[in-house]
Design a protein around this motif. Structure first.
Motif, PDB file in Angstrom:
ATOM      1  N   VAL A  53       9.174   2.628 -14.077  1.00  0.00           N
ATOM      2  CA  VAL A  53       8.595   3.247 -13.174  1.00  0.00           C
ATOM      3  C   VAL A  53       8.968   3.538 -11.685  1.00  0.00           C
ATOM      4  O   VAL A  53       9.399   3.251 -11.408  1.00  0.00           O
ATOM      5  CB  VAL A  53       6.856   2.224 -13.381  1.00  0.00           C
ATOM      6  CG1 VAL A  53       6.524   2.586 -14.557  1.00  0.00           C
ATOM      7  CG2 VAL A  53       7.352   1.377 -13.030  1.00  0.00           C
ATOM      8  N   PRO A  54       8.072   4.469 -10.807  1.00  0.00           N
ATOM      9  CA  PRO A  54       8.596   4.282  -9.685  1.00  0.00           C
ATOM     10  C   PRO A  54       7.646   3.893  -8.460  1.00  0.00           C
ATOM     11  O   PRO A  54       6.221   3.367  -9.641  1.00  0.00           O
ATOM     12  CB  PRO A  54       8.004   6.359  -9.638  1.00  0.00           C
ATOM     13  CG  PRO A  54       6.808   6.786 -10.142  1.00  0.00           C
ATOM     14  CD  PRO A  54       7.095   5.765 -11.728  1.00  0.00           C
ATOM     15  N   ILE A  55       7.317   3.729  -7.519  1.00  0.00           N
ATOM     16  CA  ILE A  55       7.070   2.545  -6.881  1.00  0.00           C
ATOM     17  C   ILE A  55       5.931   3.086  -6.637  1.00  0.00           C
ATOM     18  O   ILE A  55       4.991   1.869  -6.441  1.00  0.00           O
ATOM     19  CB  ILE A  55       8.164   2.247  -5.182  1.00  0.00           C
ATOM     20  CG1 ILE A  55       7.314   1.251  -4.651  1.00  0.00           C
ATOM     21  CG2 ILE A  55       7.334   3.499  -4.745  1.00  0.00           C
ATOM     22  CD1 ILE A  55       8.027  -0.310  -5.564  1.00  0.00           C
ATOM     23  N   SER A  56       5.512   4.027  -6.944  1.00  0.00           N
ATOM     24  CA  SER A  56       3.886   4.906  -6.986  1.00  0.00           C
ATOM     25  C   SER A  56       2.789   3.920  -7.386  1.00  0.00           C
ATOM     26  O   SER A  56       2.297   3.725  -7.410  1.00  0.00           O
ATOM     27  CB  SER A  56       3.541   6.319  -6.178  1.00  0.00           C
ATOM     28  OG  SER A  56       4.030   6.484  -7.932  1.00  0.00           O
ATOM     29  N   GLN A  57       3.556   3.743  -9.153  1.00  0.00           N
ATOM     30  CA  GLN A  57       2.877   3.336  -9.858  1.00  0.00           C
ATOM     31  C   GLN A  57       2.648   1.357  -9.905  1.00  0.00           C
ATOM     32  O   GLN A  57       1.938   0.950 -10.499  1.00  0.00           O
ATOM     33  CB  GLN A  57       3.466   3.070 -10.810  1.00  0.00           C
ATOM     34  CG  GLN A  57       3.267   5.043 -11.639  1.00  0.00           C
ATOM     35  CD  GLN A  57       4.072   4.994 -12.915  1.00  0.00           C
ATOM     36  OE1 GLN A  57       3.834   4.128 -14.037  1.00  0.00           O
ATOM     37  NE2 GLN A  57       4.118   6.231 -13.383  1.00  0.00           N
ATOM     38  N   LEU A  58       3.260   1.161  -8.695  1.00  0.00           N
ATOM     39  CA  LEU A  58       3.272  -0.423  -8.743  1.00  0.00           C
ATOM     40  C   LEU A  58       2.235  -1.121  -7.523  1.00  0.00           C
ATOM     41  O   LEU A  58       1.519  -1.504  -7.301  1.00  0.00           O
ATOM     42  CB  LEU A  58       4.684  -1.003  -8.334  1.00  0.00           C
ATOM     43  CG  LEU A  58       5.654  -0.991  -9.253  1.00  0.00           C
ATOM     44  CD1 LEU A  58       6.854  -1.411  -8.991  1.00  0.00           C
ATOM     45  CD2 LEU A  58       5.098  -1.964 -10.589  1.00  0.00           C
ATOM     46  N   ILE A  59       1.876   0.061  -6.119  1.00  0.00           N
ATOM     47  CA  ILE A  59       1.012   0.004  -5.234  1.00  0.00           C
ATOM     48  C   ILE A  59      -0.293   0.231  -6.034  1.00  0.00           C
ATOM     49  O   ILE A  59      -0.736   1.080  -5.747  1.00  0.00           O
ATOM     50  CB  ILE A  59       1.616   0.976  -4.440  1.00  0.00           C
ATOM     51  CG1 ILE A  59       2.986   0.555  -3.548  1.00  0.00           C
ATOM     52  CG2 ILE A  59       0.939   0.908  -2.665  1.00  0.00           C
ATOM     53  CD1 ILE A  59       3.614   1.452  -3.205  1.00  0.00           C
ATOM     54  N   LEU A  60      -1.102  -0.747  -5.288  1.00  0.00           N
ATOM     55  CA  LEU A  60      -2.168  -1.952  -5.658  1.00  0.00           C
ATOM     56  C   LEU A  60      -2.798  -0.104  -4.669  1.00  0.00           C
ATOM     57  O   LEU A  60      -2.377  -0.097  -3.020  1.00  0.00           O
ATOM     58  CB  LEU A  60      -2.920  -2.648  -5.922  1.00  0.00           C
ATOM     59  CG  LEU A  60      -2.089  -2.974  -6.822  1.00  0.00           C
ATOM     60  CD1 LEU A  60      -2.652  -5.180  -6.339  1.00  0.00           C
ATOM     61  CD2 LEU A  60      -2.630  -3.076  -8.053  1.00  0.00           C
ATOM     62  N   PRO A  61      -4.271   0.378  -4.773  1.00  0.00           N
ATOM     63  CA  PRO A  61      -4.750   1.557  -4.386  1.00  0.00           C
ATOM     64  C   PRO A  61      -5.571   0.469  -2.803  1.00  0.00           C
ATOM     65  O   PRO A  61      -6.262  -0.697  -3.287  1.00  0.00           O
ATOM     66  CB  PRO A  61      -5.538   2.439  -4.942  1.00  0.00           C
ATOM     67  CG  PRO A  61      -6.157   1.183  -6.099  1.00  0.00           C
ATOM     68  CD  PRO A  61      -4.652   0.701  -6.508  1.00  0.00           C
ATOM     69  N   GLN A  62      -6.482   0.984  -2.004  1.00  0.00           N
ATOM     70  CA  GLN A  62      -7.532   0.716  -1.046  1.00  0.00           C
ATOM     71  C   GLN A  62      -8.233   0.261  -2.017  1.00  0.00           C
ATOM     72  O   GLN A  62      -8.686   1.103  -2.797  1.00  0.00           O
ATOM     73  CB  GLN A  62      -7.859   1.525   0.011  1.00  0.00           C
ATOM     74  CG  GLN A  62      -6.490   1.844   0.915  1.00  0.00           C
ATOM     75  CD  GLN A  62      -6.783   3.024   2.344  1.00  0.00           C
ATOM     76  OE1 GLN A  62      -8.609   3.471   2.117  1.00  0.00           O
ATOM     77  NE2 GLN A  62      -6.423   3.077   2.853  1.00  0.00           N
ATOM     78  N   PRO A  63      -8.818  -0.523  -1.587  1.00  0.00           N
ATOM     79  CA  PRO A  63      -8.481  -1.453  -0.362  1.00  0.00           C
ATOM     80  C   PRO A  63      -7.612  -2.608  -0.541  1.00  0.00           C
ATOM     81  O   PRO A  63      -7.719  -3.531   0.584  1.00  0.00           O
ATOM     82  CB  PRO A  63      -9.990  -2.396  -0.706  1.00  0.00           C
ATOM     83  CG  PRO A  63     -10.913  -2.964  -1.989  1.00  0.00           C
ATOM     84  CD  PRO A  63      -9.742  -1.639  -2.042  1.00  0.00           C
ATOM     85  N   TYR A  64      -6.806  -2.178  -1.164  1.00  0.00           N
ATOM     86  CA  TYR A  64      -5.652  -2.984  -1.088  1.00  0.00           C
ATOM     87  C   TYR A  64      -4.766  -2.782   0.309  1.00  0.00           C
ATOM     88  O   TYR A  64      -4.535  -2.148   0.678  1.00  0.00           O
ATOM     89  CB  TYR A  64      -4.849  -3.404  -2.191  1.00  0.00           C
ATOM     90  CG  TYR A  64      -5.332  -3.868  -3.498  1.00  0.00           C
ATOM     91  CD1 TYR A  64      -5.168  -5.380  -3.538  1.00  0.00           C
ATOM     92  CD2 TYR A  64      -6.545  -3.550  -4.276  1.00  0.00           C
ATOM     93  CE1 TYR A  64      -5.464  -6.343  -4.716  1.00  0.00           C
ATOM     94  CE2 TYR A  64      -6.826  -4.776  -5.092  1.00  0.00           C
ATOM     95  CZ  TYR A  64      -7.071  -5.464  -5.114  1.00  0.00           C
ATOM     96  OH  TYR A  64      -7.162  -6.616  -6.051  1.00  0.00           O
ATOM     97  N   THR A  65      -3.782  -3.770   1.014  1.00  0.00           N
ATOM     98  CA  THR A  65      -2.670  -3.394   2.672  1.00  0.00           C
ATOM     99  C   THR A  65      -1.896  -3.655   1.512  1.00  0.00           C
ATOM    100  O   THR A  65      -1.552  -5.279   0.987  1.00  0.00           O
ATOM    101  CB  THR A  65      -3.775  -3.858   3.247  1.00  0.00           C
ATOM    102  OG1 THR A  65      -2.639  -3.277   4.079  1.00  0.00           O
ATOM    103  CG2 THR A  65      -3.679  -5.573   3.285  1.00  0.00           C
ATOM    104  N   ILE A  66      -0.706  -3.878   2.477  1.00  0.00           N
ATOM    105  CA  ILE A  66       0.820  -3.709   2.445  1.00  0.00           C
ATOM    106  C   ILE A  66       0.797  -5.027   3.385  1.00  0.00           C
ATOM    107  O   ILE A  66       0.885  -4.833   3.848  1.00  0.00           O
ATOM    108  CB  ILE A  66       1.566  -3.710   1.881  1.00  0.00           C
ATOM    109  CG1 ILE A  66       1.501  -2.788   0.507  1.00  0.00           C
ATOM    110  CG2 ILE A  66       2.856  -3.584   2.233  1.00  0.00           C
ATOM    111  CD1 ILE A  66       2.002  -2.104   0.096  1.00  0.00           C
TER     112      ILE A  66
END
Length: 65
Positions: free
Chosen positions: A39-52
């Motif tokens: 999967v592309p990394i975009s499917q692993l990043i949680l949407p806001q209100p999460y931050t990295i």
């Protein structure tokens, strides 16, 4: 070439590396044949209100205050 991959691994491919373009099809085929899902990394990043944070870990935004 894929011996260190395990469930939950994130594998980063540098597109500017010397042999990545020719090696990528074989690596992906091997991983898929071993039962992994690509999967592309975009499917692993949680949407806001999460931050990295600076380590790449994801947290609810209010935890980093």
């Amino acid at each position: 070439m894929t011996s260190k991959v395990q469930p939950g691994s994130i594998v980063l491919f540098h597109n500017a590396a010397l042999h990545t373009p020719e090696a990528l099809p074989a690596i992906l085929t091997c991983l898929i044949n071993d039962g992994y899902t690509v999967v592309p990394i975009s499917q692993l990043i949680l949407p806001q209100p999460y931050t990295i944070d600076h380590t790449g870990r994801q947290f609810p935004a209010e935890e980093l205050s």
